[in-house]
Design a protein around this motif. Structure first.
Motif: not given
Lengths: 369, 369
Positions: B163-165, B180-188
């Motif tokens: 989920x962190x991606x 699965x949705x990623x965190x809203x912060x733009x991530x890898x």
């Protein structure tokens, strides 16, 4: 030029220093118009964070571009800018993936032995293309100065907690329709979540405002300073005073005995971290912004048994800058009382003194006065 | 009836016990057809987890409904069922919000002093309406037995990291379009992320399979047992052997010196937790499934400096049951080698012995034989 110098714990002096010059083609020189004193500088001021002396303080500043290195093409000389608290190279793995808080170029923030700060007439800004942000002329400097560090930091702390919940329907939000996605696991809806914010200094207030503007209905706010609690209450928090209120009992009562669904920790000491853990319900989220230097005050078994979710560390200011600025602009009025003291740079020592004694909410220094 | 009894560390006996009866209208009695031995029972078996003796072991079991309490309306007598490892009341705050891992009714899992287990001919199931799950007759019992605990647990550990991606584009996934949705912060993006799984026992293998099926391209898998590493490699992991490979160097080299983007920790001791921390890059995610009884082997300053994201604790099996079962069904073939030993219930002591000595991948016990 004039600059605020750290000469040891509780020893701040304004001294004359050479005006900085461009060292790299990626640098800029900024003429500072406003510099803030940040709560995190008090770790050094109080001597808790050991460091050598003699450097220029300050990692919050707004100003105008005075000079640009040859490779900085996204700014113009004379443009108004906000500087983020540490350099951001934009080209490393971390910057490219949104973790600007971990950019190796930012290891030494402004105002440390590694990088001269912005409490001065001028400051050299490395990696200016990423480290500087355009400053809208329509936004007052008192608001912009919060964008160097405290507002994006408080914003990030709140958002990292908010993301664990199913968003409040946007129709119920006040003029802010942006929604953050929840984790895929079915979770509690944000509008029913009980939040706690430990610490109502400047960063805490920014976190509280963000939480409220993103749909958190109930946020208990904890501090020992009456003025801070009054401000937090104006932003929509329910004030609880350390030493006066039985905080664990109040939170238990408000949550059917479970504990808070989310705790935002903005204090940065072991006692606060343990309180955050204890106030949290099982499977809750602890979003920690405080600068922690001690041990973690809970065991692995306690964390396992509580199904703890925790994030710690510095905020990626550059990554959240635009969305944080939107919240600032939408809440101009509510933030107007944040800055209580505007002092000439020459009175920096007094500024540190009253800020350290919690007699000022937030102090800004004006160079050239 | 026959039942597997814990008579102290390394002392497992099969004894005769009374057949359980309904005690509450929410109970069911299940006639067990297959019961698993779970790695987490080894904590008790080895004497690391102190407990009184004399109770029936086992929290993984599949069977048929023998008898139903008057208020259980969503199952029928004779229906095939899987039981989750601990009771789930479905009516408390935690159940209603998806945190079935924290349901107060489940404080004592099956196979403990608080609740007789399923390594027996029959077992009483409290809160049967939520604790039992329908078992599709088309899915073999060897696969269903993994649904009591190990597969949903491994699934949850992988998902909490995933989920962190930003998700891998679904067009690139193999038959599994769920995102699965990623965190809203733009991530890898997930497809570029380097994962590590510490521990390749049954839960680790389930986590590895989940990670691969959800779009993780690269997952290094660490264990000291050759057979486990071979299995993990068949599921798409890159095997690294403790004591043979220089694991920190290999992970550093694979990640440009940064460390892994995510670590799934499935071991449950202090050494593994420290390794997980050290192998992780700054701002990475540590998803810990292991049952930890010691201290946390890192300081608050280390966590702050690394921008650690960590989650710990028991998985909400009921919440993720359906989505985990989909992965099991889609990967039947790959899981067919997971269960290496099918023993009559009467040989339970031998089953615990070979499982503890890591001579068996996974042992199931068959009552009535």
């Amino acid at each position: 030029m004039e600059a605020v110098i750290f000469n040891g714990p509780f020893k701040i002096d304004v001294e004359r220093r050479p005006k900085p010059t461009l060292l790299e083609p990626t640098d800029a020189i900024v003429k500072v118009t406003v510099a803030g004193i940040c709560g995190s500088e008090l770790h050094m001021y109080r001597g808790h964070q050991k460091t050598a002396t003699g450097h220029i303080m300050g990692h919050e500043f707004v100003g105008y571009v005075e000079e640009l290195g040859s490779s900085v093409t996204n700014f113009k000389v004379g443009q108004k800018v906000v500087c983020t608290f540490s350099p951001v190279c934009l080209s490393c793995f971390f910057c490219k993936n949104g973790y600007t808080n971990r950019c190796p170029a930012g290891t030494a923030p402004f105002g440390t032995q590694g990088l001269a700060g912005g409490q001065a007439d001028y400051v050299r800004v490395p990696y200016a293309a990423g480290t500087l942000q355009p400053a809208p002329e329509t936004v007052p400097e008192e608001l912009l100065i919060m964008m160097s560090d405290i507002f994006p930091t408080g914003y990030y702390g709140a958002i990292r907690a908010i993301e664990y919940f199913v968003p409040t329907p946007s129709s119920e939000l006040n003029g802010d329709s942006e929604q953050h996605t929840a984790l895929s696991l079915k979770m509690q809806t944000l509008d029913k979540a009980i939040f706690v914010c430990l610490g109502c200094g400047p960063v805490g207030l920014c976190a509280i405002l963000t939480a409220r503007s993103k749909g958190v209905r109930t946020i208990y706010v904890v501090d020992s300073v009456d003025d801070r609690l009054e401000q937090a209450a104006k932003l929509g928090g329910i004030p609880l005073k350390l030493g006066r209120d039985d905080i664990p009992s109040i939170i238990k009562e408000a949550t059917g005995g479970r504990g808070a669904d989310a705790v935002i920790e903005v204090v940065g000491n072991t006692t606060a971290m343990r309180s955050a853990f204890d106030l949290l319900r099982p499977a809750g989220v602890l979003s920690s912004l405080g600068f922690h230097q001690g041990d973690l005050p809970f065991t692995a078994l306690e964390c396992y048994s509580k199904n703890l979710n925790i994030n710690l560390g510095r905020a990626p200011v550059r990554t959240v800058y635009d969305e944080a600025l939107e919240v600032v602009v939408a809440n101009k009025d509510k933030l107007s009382e944040m800055i209580t003291h505007r002092l000439p740079l020459s009175q920096a020592a007094h500024g540190y003194d009253i800020f350290e004694k919690q007699q000022a909410r937030k102090v800004i220094l004006i160079p050239g006065q």
